[in-house]
Scaffold this motif. Structure first.
Motif, PDB file in Angstrom:
ATOM      1  N   ASP A  86     -11.364  -0.408   3.716  1.00  0.00           N
ATOM      2  CA  ASP A  86     -10.464  -0.887   2.667  1.00  0.00           C
ATOM      3  C   ASP A  86     -10.025   0.273   1.782  1.00  0.00           C
ATOM      4  N   GLY A  87      -8.724   0.452   1.646  1.00  0.00           N
ATOM      5  CA  GLY A  87      -8.196   1.511   0.799  1.00  0.00           C
ATOM      6  C   GLY A  87      -8.134   2.876   1.450  1.00  0.00           C
ATOM      7  N   TRP A  88      -8.562   2.989   2.703  1.00  0.00           N
ATOM      8  CA  TRP A  88      -8.450   4.268   3.413  1.00  0.00           C
ATOM      9  C   TRP A  88      -6.993   4.534   3.782  1.00  0.00           C
ATOM     10  N   PRO A  90       3.913   9.022   9.675  1.00  0.00           N
ATOM     11  CA  PRO A  90       3.620   7.798   8.919  1.00  0.00           C
ATOM     12  C   PRO A  90       2.577   8.035   7.827  1.00  0.00           C
ATOM     13  N   ASP A  91       2.431   7.038   6.957  1.00  0.00           N
ATOM     14  CA  ASP A  91       1.422   7.026   5.908  1.00  0.00           C
ATOM     15  C   ASP A  91       0.930   5.586   5.809  1.00  0.00           C
ATOM     16  N   VAL A  92      -0.270   5.324   6.293  1.00  0.00           N
ATOM     17  CA  VAL A  92      -0.747   3.955   6.466  1.00  0.00           C
ATOM     18  C   VAL A  92      -1.986   3.720   5.615  1.00  0.00           C
ATOM     19  N   THR A  93      -1.997   2.638   4.860  1.00  0.00           N
ATOM     20  CA  THR A  93      -3.184   2.218   4.124  1.00  0.00           C
ATOM     21  C   THR A  93      -3.935   1.185   4.963  1.00  0.00           C
ATOM     22  N   LEU A  94      -5.230   1.401   5.145  1.00  0.00           N
ATOM     23  CA  LEU A  94      -6.029   0.571   6.041  1.00  0.00           C
ATOM     24  C   LEU A  94      -6.774  -0.514   5.275  1.00  0.00           C
ATOM     25  N   ALA A 130      -8.473   9.711   5.431  1.00  0.00           N
ATOM     26  CA  ALA A 130      -9.179   9.884   4.156  1.00  0.00           C
ATOM     27  C   ALA A 130      -9.734   8.538   3.699  1.00  0.00           C
ATOM     28  N   ASN A 131     -10.898   8.578   3.055  1.00  0.00           N
ATOM     29  CA  ASN A 131     -11.485   7.334   2.563  1.00  0.00           C
ATOM     30  C   ASN A 131     -10.846   6.928   1.239  1.00  0.00           C
ATOM     31  N   ALA A 132     -11.333   5.841   0.661  1.00  0.00           N
ATOM     32  CA  ALA A 132     -10.710   5.294  -0.543  1.00  0.00           C
ATOM     33  C   ALA A 132     -10.787   6.248  -1.730  1.00  0.00           C
TER      34      ALA A 132
END
Length: 663
Positions: A70-72, A81-85, A128-130
């Motif tokens: 969450d938030g990665w 691209p730029d994706v938030t997981l 990258a993590n949150a």
């Protein structure tokens, strides 16, 4: 020398500069592994055969617990691209990102849909993590094929994403070309380089400062991941002879392979339950063996079972709570017949789970002697062997380390060789222990330990590399090492050894070292001996370390007279974080005098040579010897080996690299 002239420098000036600038043997910085360790595992930067727009990326969680993402963010340096997981990647699980729609991979459900194309020329892709900490990075496309639509697949979850050696072009077909979405973990294919390849792996850091050009050794390798990749790739058979096994992911890989219909046979060792030093370890191994015997459906005697055999019979664990802890029915042991049998000089009773070598009278041999092998033969063409038992302590050191993916276990080495002739030799040995060449063993015809005969071919060639192979008991492997030292060692012998009590090998090296096999007699010859001993046995009166350092043992025996070396050799007690479990010697590395590595499962002792079941390889190959040298010097200097000669060795290696003499 052309390089020297072009630079306008003399060799003397270059030597002086190297003497100032050259660092000592330092441990490679090990990648820090965090609790949220996740890797970018596979990239379809070229799209699929359906459309070049159908790009996808796979993440992989190699740890033993789920990781929330969450938030990665998964993003390229240029922002597209730029994706938030979101969500959780389960233990040993995958996370699939598909571009534009879930139809990119029709047979695989996407965990995330994203927009934005990956540039075929290459991208810097970061995970990258949150908190914004970069967990993994791929800084260019090291592999993949646009024409074939073959993905760029990671070789190992423990390998750095910014190293070209960490990636290969996928070779497994799927609906969109070549790739393994949500499939192989984390590797694919057989060995690293197909037929004739010899790959060497070390689970601890190595010292690449002594590497020949283009010959950096594989250090900090997760051996379980490599082995699982080999198991996944098997299409015809897996035959394993392994002293101990308790790694759940390896067990599950074997069960899954058997469930596919590929025959899986295992020869294992049995320990007496009254052995206080091994009660819990043996108990744990038995529940994993029961999982293998039951197979994927959990039923005994069905088609998906792994076929298991031992040197002495194995009974099921009856501890209900312990069984349930490992997914077994509390009273499931009653699926096995209850038997009372003669084992050695005693009678043993229990639920008979694994059959074993039988005596002529129908009784069984005592497990006091060990089936100590650590090898597998895959598809009758690939041999995996070395010092590594397939255990948590052997690779990780603890369950906590295993769950975090930290390689804190014993120091180990593995060699993986793709060669049908060598595999045939190992299969001959396997059949002698198994008692047949069939899927099921023949207890009446099986032979272990010193009841075996010398019935295998001892020399094969893998391309141009000569490999000698010996098995214990029966082949006098240690005697062959002694003979080789006496006849063929010209300049040096370097070694890392867990346990060494054999006096013949010690005496042979003493003659090379100082020209005499007599106690406290000799004059230095110029032959080099360097070594590292495991700390457990460093001060044992029977250890070769006592002889080589000129110490006097408190007691002696007929087989170990402790012939002290007149000139103590630079050998050291190890300083590893756990056991130094290696059993290798490197002869004449870096010379033209047949550089050779002697390695395998055999400790250099009477038990290792005569009583146990072991295997030993002599690999006559200069580049393989150089790779073992890289591991050796890391262990050696960690143990305190800093004699002056090593400085000149470092200097010479640096000079060779600069002027292109790295071979």
């Amino acid at each position: 020398m052309r390089l020297l002239k072009k630079a306008g420098m003399s060799a003397l000036a270059l030597l002086a500069m190297a003497a100032v600038a050259l660092p000592g043997h330092q441990a490679n910085a090990q990648t820090k592994t965090t609790a949220d360790h996740v890797v970018i595992n596979e990239i379809a930067w070229m799209g699929t055969t359906t459309s070049y727009n159908d790009e996808w990326v796979e993440l992989y969680n190699p740890t033993a617990r789920g990781v929330s993402v969450d938030g990665w963010r998964l993003a390229t340096a240029d922002g597209t691209p730029d994706v938030t997981l979101s969500g959780t990647i389960e233990a040993q699980g995958f996370y699939i990102l598909e571009r534009t729609s879930d139809g990119t991979l029709p047979d695989t459900a996407a965990d995330k849909i994203y927009a934005g194309a990956l540039v075929n020329a290459g991208e810097d892709l970061r995970l990258a993590n949150a908190s914004g900490t970069v967990i993994d990075e791929v800084d260019q496309w090291y592999a993949g094929d646009n024409d074939a639509k073959a993905t760029m697949a990671r070789v190992s979850a423990s390998a750095p994403g910014t190293d070209g050696a960490s990636w290969r072009t996928a070779i497994t077909a799927y609906g969109g070309g070549y790739g393994t979405p949500e499939a192989v973990t984390p590797n694919e294919g057989a060995a690293d380089s197909g037929p004739g390849s010899i790959a060497v792996y070390f689970n601890k850091a190595v010292d690449t400062s002594v590497a020949a050009d283009g010959n950096e050794a594989n250090g900090n390798v997760n051996l379980a991941e490599k082995l699982i990749a080999r198991i996944h790739a098997a299409t015809e058979s897996v035959d394993a002879a392994i002293y101990e096994i308790n790694l759940p992911n390896v067990v599950q890989a074997l069960i899954a392979k058997a469930a596919e219909g590929v025959p899986v046979r295992m020869i294992v060792d049995a320990k007496e339950t009254e052995d206080s030093g091994h009660v819990e370890r043996y108990k744990l191994m038995r529940v994993y063996l029961e999982q293998l015997v039951r197979g994927a459906d959990g039923e005994v005697g069905t088609a998906d079972d792994v076929h298991v055999f031992a040197d002495s019979p194995i009974f099921a664990v009856e501890d209900a709570s312990f069984r349930q802890q490992y997914g077994l029915a509390a009273s499931g042991y009653k699926d096995f017949p209850r038997k009372t049998v003669d084992v050695g000089e005693h009678t043993s009773s229990g639920y008979f789970m694994v059959d074993a070598e039988q005596k002529a009278d129908g009784g069984y041999y005592s497990p006091g002697e060990q089936m100590h092998n650590k090898f597998a033969v895959i598809d009758d063409e690939e041999v995996w062997t070395g010092s590594w038992n397939w255990t948590t302590t052997g690779l990780y050191g603890s369950e906590a380390n295993r769950e975090a993916g930290i390689l804190g276990g014993n120091s180990q080495n593995v060699v993986d060789i793709v060669s049908e002739p060598l595999a045939t030799v190992y299969e001959t040995e396997y059949s002698e222990m198994w008692g047949s060449r069939a899927l099921t063993p023949n207890p009446a015809m099986a032979n272990f330990n010193d009841r075996k005969t010398d019935n295998t071919k001892h020399t094969v060639y893998v391309n141009d590399t000569k490999i000698d192979v010996y098995f214990s008991g029966g082949d006098d492997a240690i005697g062959h090492v002694t003979d080789y030292i006496q006849a063929s060692a010209d300049e040096s012998a370097h070694f890392c050894i867990f346990a060494w009590s054999d006096q013949s090998m010690v005496n042979a090296l003493k003659v090379k070292w100082e020209g005499s096999a007599e106690d406290n007699v000799g004059t230095r010859t110029g032959f080099e001996v360097k070594g590292v001993f495991d700390e457990i046995f460093w001060n044992q009166w029977w250890s070769a370390s006592v002889d080589m350092t000129g110490r006097t043992a408190s007691d002696t025996s007929e087989n170990n007279p402790n012939i002290r070396w007149n000139h103590p050799a630079p050998v050291y007690e190890d300083n590893e974080d756990r056991k130094l479990h290696d059993k290798y010697m490197i002869i004449d590395a870096g010379t033209s005098s047949d550089p050779t590595v002697i390695t395998g499962s055999t400790n250099w002792s009477t038990n290792g040579n005569t009583n146990n079941d072991e295997n030993m390889l002599f690999i006559h190959n200069g580049r393989i010897a150089n790779q073992y040298e890289q591991d050796f010097y890391q262990r050696y200097e960690t143990a305190g080996g800093t004699d002056a000669h090593s400085f000149w060795e470092r200097l010479w290696h640096a000079l060779k690299k600069i002027v292109g003499m790295g071979n």
